[in-house]
Enzyme design. Structure first.
Site, mmCIF file in Angstrom:
data_model
loop_
_atom_site.group_PDB
_atom_site.id
_atom_site.type_symbol
_atom_site.label_atom_id
_atom_site.label_comp_id
_atom_site.label_asym_id
_atom_site.label_seq_id
_atom_site.Cartn_x
_atom_site.Cartn_y
_atom_site.Cartn_z
ATOM 1 N N SER A 150 5.308 -10.758 -4.772
ATOM 2 C CA SER A 150 4.078 -9.609 -4.434
ATOM 3 C C SER A 150 2.717 -9.879 -3.799
ATOM 4 O O SER A 150 2.220 -9.131 -3.225
ATOM 5 C CB SER A 150 3.967 -9.224 -5.636
ATOM 6 O OG SER A 150 3.810 -9.412 -7.077
ATOM 7 N N SER A 207 5.500 -13.974 -7.996
ATOM 8 C CA SER A 207 4.857 -13.680 -7.216
ATOM 9 C C SER A 207 3.790 -14.488 -6.883
ATOM 10 O O SER A 207 2.652 -13.656 -6.032
ATOM 11 C CB SER A 207 4.802 -12.537 -7.836
ATOM 12 O OG SER A 207 5.333 -11.020 -7.598
ATOM 13 N N LYS A 241 -6.566 -9.187 -5.946
ATOM 14 C CA LYS A 241 -4.944 -8.389 -5.234
ATOM 15 C C LYS A 241 -5.395 -7.299 -6.738
ATOM 16 O O LYS A 241 -6.172 -6.613 -7.685
ATOM 17 C CB LYS A 241 -4.265 -9.341 -6.338
ATOM 18 C CG LYS A 241 -2.708 -8.335 -6.030
ATOM 19 C CD LYS A 241 -1.615 -9.538 -6.931
ATOM 20 C CE LYS A 241 -0.344 -9.053 -6.892
ATOM 21 N NZ LYS A 241 0.671 -9.147 -7.077
#
Ligand SMILES: [Mg+2]
Ligand SMILES: [Zn+2]
Lengths: 495, 106, 494
Positions: free
Chosen positions: C160, C184, C79
């Site tokens: 997210s 998330s 990420k």
């Protein structure tokens, strides 16, 4: 507590000044409060900066135990309550010297609570009494970086070497009433910090600086609105700031104006304060607990160690010098005003041994040693004569090997040559004599040569005794034991 | 004053002037149009958040640690720094070993 | 033989160890899949060379007869919230465009030390603020899933960690890192039919991870199944002296401890999670989950978490407050983008830089956070929220007196179409209603796929555990996984 009589004489009458100080003291530590970067003074720009200090994305603070310890020791030294549970808060504002966009500080739960500092109302006169100045709190926080404005026509340069260095903010109560009290407070605080070893107190290098809160009021009335003059970096400037600011406020009030609660700056060149407009809108700091840090919880073992590691503090030491050592209040105050002086003096007593009285040693340090150091422009730490050498000299005086007068000569030679007192006395034949026969012989000569004065003395002119002593000592080339001379002279004259 | 009273005090509508004030505090440049667009959005969100005021928290201490854990302290050892190159590597403007910013008049 | 990109982390690890293929072959297969899936916009930066270098090192070590590292032969996605040394790290924000860290985050370093390689930096909601991956400055991430007979509307992968979710579901990487502040990891995992676990707050170091809300942020793995999550989490976790909130505890052998046997376990069903307007299909899934738990030997108990409805508003004070402060460092002075209009002074430069650099949602949250902390409001908002947060944590504490784990749906709906909720921030925030409470209390929680809805879209079930009981959470996830038999995957259209 003695009431201060310092007043500003205005057109409408007398005004009293109310002063509170927030002293920022750099904590003595090798590494910064929340990062492992060094704290040494004077390094090349941005070389003592970790990625944490530069607030790179994802960087986190981890507190330095020593910084906490030193703040606790400082708190204990001023009889303050230590909060075993405290925590760090963020003070949010934007400035180029503040990489994180917030300062990690302590607002809601400071490490150290209320304490007190005793100041002398007149350093020169111990009988003038003392006054306790309350300390509201001590909290631990980060220093900011440094901005340079004069290296480029349109840019300011940022050096983060100081960013993250640990500070103690020592917040006084508004207990001071004159520039002199404020000066005495800063000096006393500095003394305590240096005794404790939690701050080097070096104001030139910025290790100590004060935010000076000043307000004025008619005696007996409620507190007036205060102004805060930031980062004042010497005792003299603190006092100047107060004098100027108090007078300014009185002028404003007497001409019908009101005092604005604001941040001001002291201009040392002009000796004035002025408003700091650049930080005008920065008052909403949005304090909240730093979520990167857990509450700081201290256990008894930690506090015990802090307490046990404290040295004898200035007030206690002064009391002991007066009580146990029998020094005068003035001498005790002078010898304890600086940790280094007291340390030197105590080393001197150790070296001198039991034949030398503390009184004699104190007098010698204050008159002879200080005089010499003053003359050659050196601190006591850099004294060319060591406590061991001084002790040797005092011992020679005490056991009658040399006279006081000779002692002064020997000391001068020691300062010049670095040689030991005994070696000097031996090499130059300065050893004083108590040989009564030799002295009596010289006395007989002196009396014979001054028969008229002998008659005058015996006729009642007592004062002439000194004359005979001087003549005898001169005849003995200064090496006669003054006590023996006195005794023998008396005997000879009173016959 | 209990928490409910506090909460009701907080229950103010977020208007354009408020948005501009907090954008100023947060150092985010904002036009009048943007402020006018954002104000009702924030007002709506804050209005929904107000329901927290219903909760009686008079006897509750605010959370201080998510998971029971105490703050660790590190030793006073220099372990970092001396990395000026890394510190300045991403700077939009770095000169003579400094970060450079528009001139600040203090 | 199955495609290498169809293998799980365990499959790749074991196949590599068995000599079925080289690590380079695996890395090349995934690199090719990544290169061929640009339409999904799951990656901000592709790093095929990083993956190949790790693979070559693994192959060389195997050649030399060395004991294989735990993740040797396994390339993963990272990420773009984790700082990676020498590789652009943006948090999907324009303000960090071009930022190349000189340091490596603790979590990513642990993964490289375990032998994993990096396929690229995965797209996300800007500064991890969002639940649909529509706030990225680098464009929306698109889910590989599409509605059955529902036209070709591009769907959200959730957020997210949407890039991570999309990439795993599309078989672009076998596993990826995620971060979870209010859901998330779990919500995107649910939306794309994969598994993801947020460990106990403090298990994974936050050092080197771009901060959103410090008291909530936790890294965790996302992968196709529970075993892979256990393997990844073991590699990512562990004490870090550089993070003051890191837990100084050994990392359990979670993979070795996996067991689907729920005998003796009491599973709590929190009645407050049965919210108004919950789709029937979510209800039905939850009921099936309860049956599976019973089938696995667990005892089912109803529990009450009375402050549940206040979790979301409390979260929307605490998280923006922390974010408003955490994001103050993006000021154009030391890194990232700078906006310097003609004649601007320092404070103008800050305002211009931040106006140009932050996206709308980031600005919105900074403004909320600034507002709730501002003079006069701090106690009414922030202090009250932290008190409510304490009550929410107490709710869980009380629940643990009668149960060992909690079972809930992960999200109140299946994936929605991109653009569908963008106009209404509040509707978007409500997506996290089931995930936020565990975040506020720092508890380990995981989402596992439970089935498909009527549109053929995945739905997830959430398991929440006691602090430090990741093992219990993983085991319950495994029990569900074995009974759900979830094998559906998105048809390749990209
Ligand atoms: Mg101050
Ligand atoms: Zn301060």
């Amino acid at each position: 507590m003695t009431e201060s009589t310092y007043r500003i004489h205005g057109a409408t009458g007398d005004w009293e000044v109310v002063i509170g100080l927030e002293v920022h003291a750099q904590v003595t530590s090798k590494a910064k409060l929340f990062s492992g970067a060094a704290t040494a003074f004077g390094a090349e720009p941005n070389t003592q900066v970790s990625l944490v200090d530069a607030a790179m994305p994802g960087m986190l603070p981890v507190p330095n135990r020593e910084c906490i310890r030193q703040a606790v020791r400082t708190g204990l030294a001023i009889d303050a309550a230590i909060n075993k549970w405290s925590r760090f808060d963020r003070k949010n504002y934007f400035y180029a010297d503040l990489p994180q966009g917030y300062q990690i500080s302590q607002l809601y739960h400071p490490l150290v609570g209320e304490g007190r500092i005793e100041i002398a109302l007149d350093d020169k006169n111990p009988d003038a009494g003392t006054k306790a100045i309350g300390v509201e709190r001590i909290h631990v926080e980060q220093d900011a970086g440094k901005l340079m404005h004069d290296q480029h026509p349109t840019r300011s340069y940022v050096d983060l070497n100081r960013s993250g260095v640990a500070l103690m903010e020592i917040v006084s109560k508004p207990d001071m009433r004159s520039p002199a009290e404020a000066g005495a407070y800063v000096r006393k605080l500095r003394t305590i910090l240096r005794y404790v070893g939690s701050c080097d107190g070096n104001m030139e290098e910025g290790s100590m600086r004060a935010d000076v809160n000043v307000s004025v009021r008619k005696p007996g009335e409620a507190f007036g609105t205060r102004t805060e003059t930031k980062n004042v970096n010497s005792v003299r400037f603190v006092m100047q700031t107060i004098e100027y600011e108090a007078q300014r406020q009185v002028d404003v009030l007497e001409s019908g104006g009101t005092i604005v609660q604001e941040t001001r700056l002291f201009d040392p060149d002009k000796g004035v304060t002025r408003s700091m407009r650049s930080k005008e809108d920065a008052h909403d700091y949005r304090y909240f607990p730093d979520p990167d840090l857990l509450p700081l919880e201290l256990d008894d073992a930690f506090l015990d160690e802090c307490r046990a590691s404290l040295p004898e503090l200035p007030d206690a030491k002064r009391a002991r010098y007066e009580g146990e050592l029998g020094l005068s209040p003035y001498n005790a105050a002078v010898l304890t005003a600086e940790a280094e002086t007291a340390r030197w003096f105590e080393a001197l007593l150790d070296a001198a041994g039991p034949t030398v009285t503390a009184k004699a040693a104190a007098n010698w340090v204050i008159s002879d040693l200080f005089g010499a150091l003053n003359r050659i422009g050196k601190d006591i730490e850099a004294s060319p004569v060591t406590p061991a050498q001084g002790g040797e000299l005092l011992r020679l005086i005490a056991d009658g090997t040399i006279s006081n007068t000779l002692g002064k000569q020997v000391f001068e030679i020691m300062l010049e040559t670095g040689e030991g007192a005994e070696a000097i006395v031996e090499a130059r034949g300065l050893r004083q004599t108590s040989d009564t026969g030799a002295i009596e012989a010289e006395i007989a000569k002196v009396l014979a040569a001054n028969a008229d004065k002998v008659a005058d003395y015996r006729g009642g002119k007592d004062k002439l005794f000194g004359f005979f002593v001087g003549q005898t000592m001169k005849a003995m080339a200064g090496k006669a034991n003054p006590g023996v001379v006195n005794d023998l002279l008396k005997k000879a004259l009173d016959q | 004053m209990g928490p409910d009273a506090d909460a009701s005090r907080a229950c103010m509508s977020v208007d354009t002037a408020t948005v501009k004030r907090i954008a100023g505090l947060a150092r985010i440049a904002i036009t009048d149009d943007e402020a006018a667009r954002i104000a009702p959005e924030l007002d709506n969100i804050m209005g929904w958040i107000e329901q927290l005021g219903e909760v009686d928290t008079a006897a509750v201490a605010p959370m201080t640690a998510v998971i029971p854990n105490t703050l660790r302290l590190r030793d006073d050892v220099v372990t970092d720094g001396g990395v000026r190159e890394a510190v300045l590597a991403n700077a939009p403007q770095a000169e003579h070993g400094f970060f450079a910013v528009p001139k600040v008049i203090e | 033989m199955t495609e290498l990109t169809d293998l799980t982390v365990a499959g790749l690890r074991d196949g590599f160890r068995a000599g079925d293929f080289t690590a380079r072959e695996a890395a090349e297969a995934f690199n090719a899949a990544v290169a061929g899936a640009k339409t999904l916009n799951a990656f901000i930066v592709e790093t095929p060379d990083h993956a190949l270098a790790a693979a070559d090192a693994a192959d060389a070590a195997r050649e030399a007869g060395e004991a294989p590292k735990p993740l040797a032969g396994v390339p993963i996605g990272m990420k773009d919230l984790f700082a990676t040394k020498g590789v652009q790290t943006t948090a999907a924000s324009h303000i960090l465009e071009g930022f190349t860290p000189t340091y490596e985050s603790t979590v990513s370093q642990k993964l490289w030390d375990a032998g994993a390689g990096m396929l690229g930096k995965l797209n996300l909601d800007q500064f991890a603020m969002g639940s649909s991956n529509e706030t990225s400055a680098f464009g929306n991430v698109i889910s590989p899933w599409r509605r059955k007979d529902g036209g070709n509307a591009a769907l959200t992968p959730g957020g997210s960690s949407g890039g991570s979710a999309s990439a795993i579901a599309a078989r672009l990487c076998p596993a990826a890192t995620g971060t979870d502040t209010g859901g998330s990891i779990r919500q995107p995992a649910a939306f794309v039919g994969i598994s993801g676990i947020k460990p106990t707050y403090g298990r994974c170091s936050r050092w080197g991870t771009v901060a959103f809300a410090s008291s909530l942020d936790q890294a965790g793995p996302m992968a196709r199944d529970v075993r892979d999550c256990a393997i990844m989490l073991e590699a990512m976790s562990g004490f870090d002296a550089k993070d003051a909130t890191s837990l100084d505890l050994p990392v359990p052998a979670w993979e070795a401890g996996l067991s689907p046997d729920m005998k003796g376990k009491r599973i709590g069903i929190p009645k407050e999670y049965r919210v108004d307007g919950m789709p029937a299909e979510i209800e039905a899934l939850w009921s099936r989950g309860i049956e599976w738990m019973r089938d696995a030997g667990a005892e089912i108990v109803e529990v009450s978490l009375p402050h549940t409805k206040y979790a979301l508003p409390a979260y929307y004070i605490v998280a923006p407050a922390e974010a408003s402060s955490n994001l103050a460092r993006y000021d154009g002075v030391r890194f990232g983008q700078r906006e310097l209009p003609e004649g601007a002074n320092l404070q103008d430069m800050y305002a211009a830089t931040r106006a140009a650099g932050f996206g709308d949602e980031v600005k919105r949250r900074i403004l909320i956070g600034t507002y709730v902390l501002s003079a006069g409001f701090y106690d009414a908002y922030y202090t009250q929220a932290q008190k409510v947060r304490a009550l929410i944590a107490q709710d869980f504490e009380k629940a643990w007196e009668v149960c060992d784990l909690l079972l809930t749906p992960t999200a109140p709906s299946a994936a929605f179409a991109l653009g569908e909720k963008q106009a209404d921030p509040l509707a978007m925030y409500l997506n996290d209603v089931f995930t936020v409470p565990a975040s506020l209390a720092g508890l380990p929680a995981m989402s596992v796929p439970g089935g498909l809805d009527g549109d053929g879209l995945p739905l997830g079930l959430q398991v929440i555990g006691r602090p430090l009981d990741e093992q219990g959470v993983l085991n319950a996830g495994l029990a569900i996984e074995q009974r759900a038999g979830f094998t559906a995957r998105a048809d390749k259209w990209w």
